[in-house]
Design an enzyme around this catalytic site. Structure first.
Site, PDB file in Angstrom:
ATOM      1  N   LYS A 181       9.795   1.598   1.310  1.00  0.00           N
ATOM      2  CA  LYS A 181       9.267   0.254   1.140  1.00  0.00           C
ATOM      3  C   LYS A 181       9.640  -0.349  -0.212  1.00  0.00           C
ATOM      4  O   LYS A 181       9.178  -1.443  -0.539  1.00  0.00           O
ATOM      5  CB  LYS A 181       7.739   0.282   1.289  1.00  0.00           C
ATOM      6  CG  LYS A 181       7.260   0.886   2.603  1.00  0.00           C
ATOM      7  CD  LYS A 181       5.755   1.098   2.608  1.00  0.00           C
ATOM      8  CE  LYS A 181       5.343   2.033   3.740  1.00  0.00           C
ATOM      9  NZ  LYS A 181       3.920   2.402   3.659  1.00  0.00           N
TER      10      LYS A 181
ATOM     11  N   ARG B 216      -9.071   2.295   6.793  1.00  0.00           N
ATOM     12  CA  ARG B 216      -8.444   1.359   7.718  1.00  0.00           C
ATOM     13  C   ARG B 216      -8.759   1.801   9.131  1.00  0.00           C
ATOM     14  O   ARG B 216      -9.858   2.225   9.426  1.00  0.00           O
ATOM     15  CB  ARG B 216      -6.935   1.312   7.507  1.00  0.00           C
ATOM     16  CG  ARG B 216      -6.559   0.678   6.230  1.00  0.00           C
ATOM     17  CD  ARG B 216      -5.071   0.476   6.147  1.00  0.00           C
ATOM     18  NE  ARG B 216      -4.814  -0.135   4.858  1.00  0.00           N
ATOM     19  CZ  ARG B 216      -4.934   0.493   3.722  1.00  0.00           C
ATOM     20  NH1 ARG B 216      -5.215   1.762   3.718  1.00  0.00           N
ATOM     21  NH2 ARG B 216      -4.763  -0.111   2.583  1.00  0.00           N
TER      22      ARG B 216
ATOM     23  N   ARG C 163       2.385  21.783   4.968  1.00  0.00           N
ATOM     24  CA  ARG C 163       1.216  20.966   4.659  1.00  0.00           C
ATOM     25  C   ARG C 163      -0.004  21.482   5.411  1.00  0.00           C
ATOM     26  O   ARG C 163       0.101  22.097   6.470  1.00  0.00           O
ATOM     27  CB  ARG C 163       1.465  19.497   5.042  1.00  0.00           C
ATOM     28  CG  ARG C 163       2.554  18.822   4.240  1.00  0.00           C
ATOM     29  CD  ARG C 163       2.094  18.641   2.818  1.00  0.00           C
ATOM     30  NE  ARG C 163       3.189  18.149   1.980  1.00  0.00           N
ATOM     31  CZ  ARG C 163       3.306  16.889   1.581  1.00  0.00           C
ATOM     32  NH1 ARG C 163       2.426  15.999   1.964  1.00  0.00           N
ATOM     33  NH2 ARG C 163       4.306  16.516   0.809  1.00  0.00           N
TER      34      ARG C 163
ATOM     35  N   HIS D 207       0.103 -18.656  -4.293  1.00  0.00           N
ATOM     36  CA  HIS D 207       0.055 -17.350  -4.933  1.00  0.00           C
ATOM     37  C   HIS D 207       1.378 -16.975  -5.602  1.00  0.00           C
ATOM     38  O   HIS D 207       1.721 -15.798  -5.675  1.00  0.00           O
ATOM     39  CB  HIS D 207      -0.370 -16.290  -3.913  1.00  0.00           C
ATOM     40  CG  HIS D 207      -1.712 -16.558  -3.314  1.00  0.00           C
ATOM     41  ND1 HIS D 207      -2.872 -16.497  -4.048  1.00  0.00           N
ATOM     42  CD2 HIS D 207      -2.083 -16.941  -2.070  1.00  0.00           C
ATOM     43  CE1 HIS D 207      -3.897 -16.801  -3.277  1.00  0.00           C
ATOM     44  NE2 HIS D 207      -3.445 -17.077  -2.071  1.00  0.00           N
TER      45      HIS D 207
ATOM     46  N   ARG E  98      -2.625 -10.771  -2.793  1.00  0.00           N
ATOM     47  CA  ARG E  98      -3.554  -9.738  -3.249  1.00  0.00           C
ATOM     48  C   ARG E  98      -3.110  -9.018  -4.521  1.00  0.00           C
ATOM     49  O   ARG E  98      -3.854  -8.182  -5.048  1.00  0.00           O
ATOM     50  CB  ARG E  98      -3.791  -8.731  -2.116  1.00  0.00           C
ATOM     51  CG  ARG E  98      -4.498  -9.373  -0.930  1.00  0.00           C
ATOM     52  CD  ARG E  98      -4.630  -8.436   0.245  1.00  0.00           C
ATOM     53  NE  ARG E  98      -5.601  -7.385   0.005  1.00  0.00           N
ATOM     54  CZ  ARG E  98      -5.870  -6.417   0.882  1.00  0.00           C
ATOM     55  NH1 ARG E  98      -5.222  -6.363   2.028  1.00  0.00           N
ATOM     56  NH2 ARG E  98      -6.760  -5.513   0.609  1.00  0.00           N
TER      57      ARG E  98
ATOM     58  N   PRO F 182       5.065  -5.351   4.479  1.00  0.00           N
ATOM     59  CA  PRO F 182       4.934  -4.035   3.906  1.00  0.00           C
ATOM     60  C   PRO F 182       5.789  -2.892   4.408  1.00  0.00           C
ATOM     61  O   PRO F 182       6.222  -2.116   3.603  1.00  0.00           O
ATOM     62  CB  PRO F 182       3.473  -3.680   4.086  1.00  0.00           C
ATOM     63  CG  PRO F 182       2.809  -4.957   4.291  1.00  0.00           C
ATOM     64  CD  PRO F 182       3.808  -5.860   4.884  1.00  0.00           C
ATOM     65  N   GLU F 183       5.975  -2.671   5.672  1.00  0.00           N
ATOM     66  CA  GLU F 183       6.625  -1.408   6.050  1.00  0.00           C
ATOM     67  C   GLU F 183       8.147  -1.541   6.089  1.00  0.00           C
ATOM     68  O   GLU F 183       8.685  -2.629   5.884  1.00  0.00           O
ATOM     69  CB  GLU F 183       6.049  -0.895   7.375  1.00  0.00           C
ATOM     70  CG  GLU F 183       4.538  -0.712   7.293  1.00  0.00           C
ATOM     71  CD  GLU F 183       3.931  -0.111   8.548  1.00  0.00           C
ATOM     72  OE1 GLU F 183       4.463   0.903   9.031  1.00  0.00           O
ATOM     73  OE2 GLU F 183       2.935  -0.646   9.042  1.00  0.00           O
TER      74      GLU F 183
END
Length: 298
Positions: A61, A281, A171, A101, A120, A2-3
Site C-alpha cells: 500500500k 472492525r 506464526r 481536506h 482523517r 487504501p488497499e
DNA sequence: CAGCGTACCTGTAAGC
DNA sequence: TGCTTACAGGTACGCT
C-alpha cells in the site's frame, strides 16, 4: 484508497501525469500530513523544491516517487506516500478550488499540481533515503528506508511463495491476522482479506500452523485473483473518498462477494453472510462455506 | 519477542 | 429535531 488495487490505480495515474516536471512550490497546509518527515515541514519542502519526480513505484500500500538526481546518477531519495484510510493524491491545476481536506500541494512549472487530500490524516508524505532492498528476489531495486521491512505483495513477480508458506506456518495466529500483517505479505487490507478467504473457503480464524502447502497456495491465488479483478475495475469505492488521481471512482464494489454483505445470500450457497467484530472492525464470511475450525485463533 | 489491544482523526448513518 | 453511539479502506506503539 487504501488497499493494493486502489493504490496501484493511483500509481498508474501519477506515472501518467506528474513525472519529469519541475516542482516550483511546496505547500504544507497541515503539519500532521508530514509527521513522518522527522526533519520537519521546512526541510520537507526544501528537499522537493526545484526537483523533478523520476518514477512512480509501489510496494503493497506504499507509494514512492524517486527524486531525479541533480548530477544524473540514480536517485538517492524519494517522496514516500501512504494514503492511510482516507488519503487521495489528485492531479489538478491552479483553477481547481482547494478541497476541504487539502493537506499538501506540490505545484509544477506547467500550472499543474499534485494534491494530498486526507480527511482523517492517517496517511502522510515524507522524503526518505533509498536503500537496497533486503527482501528476497533476484531484482533488487532500491526502496525507501522506512518500508524496508514491508514484505513483497502478491502481484510482485519476485514474491516468494515458499518463503511465505514457511513464515506463515511458524506464526501462532489466525489466517486473517496473518494476511493483514504487512511484514509477512503486503497490500492486503480488510476488504480483500475477506474476499480472498471466501474464495478459498477458509474461516478467518483458521490457525496458520494448520495450513498445508496446497491450501496456502490456494489462498495466495485467491488474493492475487481478486486484486487483479479489482484493479481492472479501477478498485473499490464505497464513497467519494476513494478515487484515482483525476477524481474518478472504481467499480469493484459491485463485484464483492462478502464484504459489506451482512445477511445477504452467499453467492455460492445462498446462506446469509455473517459479520463478526474483528480488530475494531468487521469480518464478513459465509458460515456455511467457511465453517469455524475446531480450534480457532482470532 | 510475537501477538494483541488501543490510539490516532474526521465524518456519516443509525438508534433513541 | 437533536443527541449519542457505532463504524469506516490503516498503521504504530505499548503492554504482556
Amino acid at each position: 484508497m487504501p488497499e493494493l488495487p486502489e493504490v496501484e490505480v493511483v500509481r498508474v495515474g501519477l506515472a501518467e501525469h506528474i513525472l519529469d516536471r519541475t516542482i516550483t512550490a511546496v505547500e504544507v497546509l497541515h503539519p500532521r500530513a508530514v509527521r513522518r518527515h522527522h526533519a520537519g515541514d521546512g526541510d520537507f519542502s526544501a528537499q522537493l523544491l526545484g526537483t523533478t519526480l523520476a518514477d512512480a513505484c509501489r510496494r503493497g500500500k506504499y507509494l514512492w516517487l524517486p527524486i531525479a538526481d541533480s548530477l544524473g546518477g540514480p536517485p538517492m531519495v524519494s517522496l514516500l506516500a501512504h494514503l492511510g484510510m482516507s488519503g487521495q493524491l489528485l492531479v489538478g491545476t491552479r483553477r481547481v478550488a482547494d478541497q476541504v481536506h487539502l493537506r499538501v500541494r506540490l505545484r509544477f512549472a506547467d500550472d499543474t499540481d499534485l494534491r494530498f487530500v486526507d480527511q482523517r490524516t492517517f496517511g502522510g508524505l515524507s522524503v526518505e533515503p533509498l536503500t537496497p532492498d533486503s527482501t528476497s528476489g533476484h531484482l533488487s531495486p532500491a526502496v525507501p528506508e522506512p518500508i524496508a521491512h514491508i514484505a513483497r505483495d502478491p502481484l510482485d513477480p519476485s514474491f516468494d511463495v515458499d518463503e511465505f508458506a514457511t513464515r506463515l506456518r511458524r506464526r501462532r495466529t489466525g489466517i486473517k491476522r496473518a494476511l493483514l500483517d504487512q511484514g509477512l505479505v503486503s497490500g492486503i487490507g480488510n476488504i480483500y482479506a475477506d474476499e480472498a478467504l471466501w474464495r478459498a473457503r477458509l474461516h478467518y480464524a483458521r490457525p496458520t500452523e494448520t495450513l498445508n502447502r496446497p491450501t496456502i497456495a490456494r489462498v495466495l491465488d485467491a488474493v492475487a485473483a481478486v486484486m487483479r479483478e479489482a484493479l481492472a475495475q479501477g478498485g473499490t469505492s464505497f464513497d467519494r473518498l476513494y478515487v484515482n488521481v483525476t477524481g474518478q471512482n472504481g467499480y469493484f464494489d459491485r463485484s464483492l462477494d462478502v464484504y459489506g454483505r451482512e445477511d445477504r445470500p452467499c453467492h455460492r450457497c445462498g446462506a446469509p453472510i455473517a459479520r463478526q467484530p474483528f480488530m475494531n472492525r468487521s469480518s464478513y464470511f459465509c458460515p456455511r462455506c467457511q465453517p469455524l475450525p475446531r480450534r480457532a485463533r482470532y
